[in-house]
Design an enzyme around this catalytic site. Sequence first.
Site, PDB file in Angstrom:
ATOM      1  N   LYS A  88       0.942  -1.278  -0.141  1.00  0.00           N
ATOM      2  CA  LYS A  88      -0.142  -0.133  -0.083  1.00  0.00           C
ATOM      3  C   LYS A  88       0.767   1.229  -0.046  1.00  0.00           C
ATOM      4  O   LYS A  88       1.977   1.217   0.802  1.00  0.00           O
ATOM      5  CB  LYS A  88      -0.901  -0.020   1.127  1.00  0.00           C
ATOM      6  CG  LYS A  88      -2.051   1.090   1.260  1.00  0.00           C
ATOM      7  CD  LYS A  88      -2.737   0.904   2.381  1.00  0.00           C
ATOM      8  CE  LYS A  88      -3.910   2.151   2.599  1.00  0.00           C
ATOM      9  NZ  LYS A  88      -4.908   1.866   3.509  1.00  0.00           N
TER      10      LYS A  88
ATOM     11  N   SER B  11      -9.675   1.764   2.378  1.00  0.00           N
ATOM     12  CA  SER B  11      -8.860   2.439   1.558  1.00  0.00           C
ATOM     13  C   SER B  11      -7.532   1.724   0.745  1.00  0.00           C
ATOM     14  O   SER B  11      -7.219   2.100  -0.037  1.00  0.00           O
ATOM     15  CB  SER B  11      -8.202   3.635   2.509  1.00  0.00           C
ATOM     16  OG  SER B  11      -7.327   2.994   3.271  1.00  0.00           O
TER      17      SER B  11
ATOM     18  N   SER C  88      -9.888  -0.588   6.720  1.00  0.00           N
ATOM     19  CA  SER C  88      -9.313  -0.547   5.285  1.00  0.00           C
ATOM     20  C   SER C  88      -8.596  -1.710   5.004  1.00  0.00           C
ATOM     21  O   SER C  88      -8.253  -1.641   3.763  1.00  0.00           O
ATOM     22  CB  SER C  88      -8.550   0.623   5.294  1.00  0.00           C
ATOM     23  OG  SER C  88      -9.075   1.973   5.109  1.00  0.00           O
TER      24      SER C  88
HETATM   25  N1  GLN Z   1     -13.108   3.978   5.812  1.00  0.00           N
HETATM   26  C1  GLN Z   1     -12.432   4.358   6.946  1.00  0.00           C
HETATM   27  C2  GLN Z   1     -12.162   5.918   7.016  1.00  0.00           C
HETATM   28  O1  GLN Z   1     -12.313   6.300   5.897  1.00  0.00           O
HETATM   29  C3  GLN Z   1     -11.473   3.489   7.372  1.00  0.00           C
HETATM   30  C4  GLN Z   1     -10.078   3.982   6.689  1.00  0.00           C
HETATM   31  C5  GLN Z   1      -8.894   3.248   7.213  1.00  0.00           C
HETATM   32  O2  GLN Z   1      -9.233   2.194   7.952  1.00  0.00           O
HETATM   33  N2  GLN Z   1      -7.768   3.893   6.941  1.00  0.00           N
HETATM   34  O3  GLN Z   1     -11.588   6.554   7.934  1.00  0.00           O
END
Ligand code: GLN
Length: 446
Positions: free
Chosen positions: A52, A127, A151
């Site tokens: 990532k 994400s 995410s």
């Molecule tokens: N979708 C969640 C957010 O937007 C989680 C994102 C994540 O775990 N990095 O914060």
Amino acid sequence: CYLNRIEEVEDKIDAFITLNKDEALKAAEEVDRKIQNGEEVGMLSGIPIAIKDNISTKGLKTTCGSKMLENYIPPYDATVIENIRKEDGIIIGKTNMDEFAMGSSTETSYFKTTKNPYNLNKVPGGSSGGSAAAVAACDVPLALGSETGGSIRQPSSFCGVVGIKPTYGLVSRYGVVSYASSLDQVGPFAKNVEDAALLLNVLAGYDKRDSTSIFREKVDYIKGLTEDIKGMKIGLPKEYFTECVDEKVKEKVLEAVEVLKDLGAEVEEISLPYTEYALACYYIIANGEASSNLSRFDGVNFGYRSAEYSNLEELYKNSRSEGFGEEVKRRIMVGTYVLSSGYYDAYYRKAQEVRTLIKNDFDKTFEKYDIILAPTSPILPFNIGEKIDDPLAMYMSDILTVSVNLAGACALSVPCGYVDGLPVGLQIIGNEFEEEKILRLAYNYE
Ligand code: GLN
């Protein structure tokens, strides 16, 4: 041959921001040389791994999916990258993600939108959508993602792969670009539970460069996989099976529960009463911490610098206005507000108190149960563009994952069937540092 596969499907999937072709080939040759010479090779010898793009890789662009870091090349490796290199894994490229890991669909990336390999009109989740899609599309057998509120698990669910959110403190955050420091954790994606456990073996471990890293005896997560799950006590929280959850998703998860019962697990309904406050609590804490962490991107120390300014304040303002995307700006504004004097007690402090209550729910449950089981996502993968203009609808898709991050517990998502050709994920949640247990249950189920 993995590079060929990436070339073959990348224009359809858009999983990668940067490919590390030449370096990857060099590293693979080096592993080959070691094998030819009869030298010892590591646990990941020759395995290509996608990373990532918020995890620092020395000499290789790390953009966080943002214009702000479009040309940023870190001068050092994150600890997790060092660990992978030590075990002869091959860093094959950096994957697409929501900008600074803020999002649930990979659509907030400055560069591109990754497509779900099961249906190119659907999002891969986020994400860490690029990493999940890369594994699902067989670009790579393993990938790294990061979690702040789901995410890794949510894109695993959307792309039909296995993803683990380790206990907070198990995996070093050194060299991982911070989103919300009290929640962030790095974890593996893989096609199956055993491969995910192998990568976790390499990632987990104390690191003195991360002050929140916790010292524990090293565990071999593969060793216990084949033990049975007879008598394991599983709780099904009623708050995770409400009308917010798609009926077809529920059905698949309940079918998985029947399989686990047949394997000897004991299943009962439980309650985690503070679940209803988790999402609000998460978005206050995550945004608050993000607004502070992202203050370093000012056009001076790090990142994009605007071409137009006539004094220092304008340099900051213009660089940040032009360098950050809409979702990131929204969160910096909300985060700054909840931390500001006069509102801190009403929002951030209150959210910290609620966080303790959510953690107490988990602690009490784990006194009696080994595992909490739930769907990973309340919904199936949605259409690209469907939620991008409605932030609250987007946030709702995290409703079943954020509590685990707030509690610091561990969890994974494992595929449990398909609805209309789209994968559904089963979420297996364990107490702090009980990765062995969640992996064993997932392996028996799989
Ligand atoms: N979708 C969640 C957010 O937007 C989680 C994102 C994540 O775990 N990095 O914060």
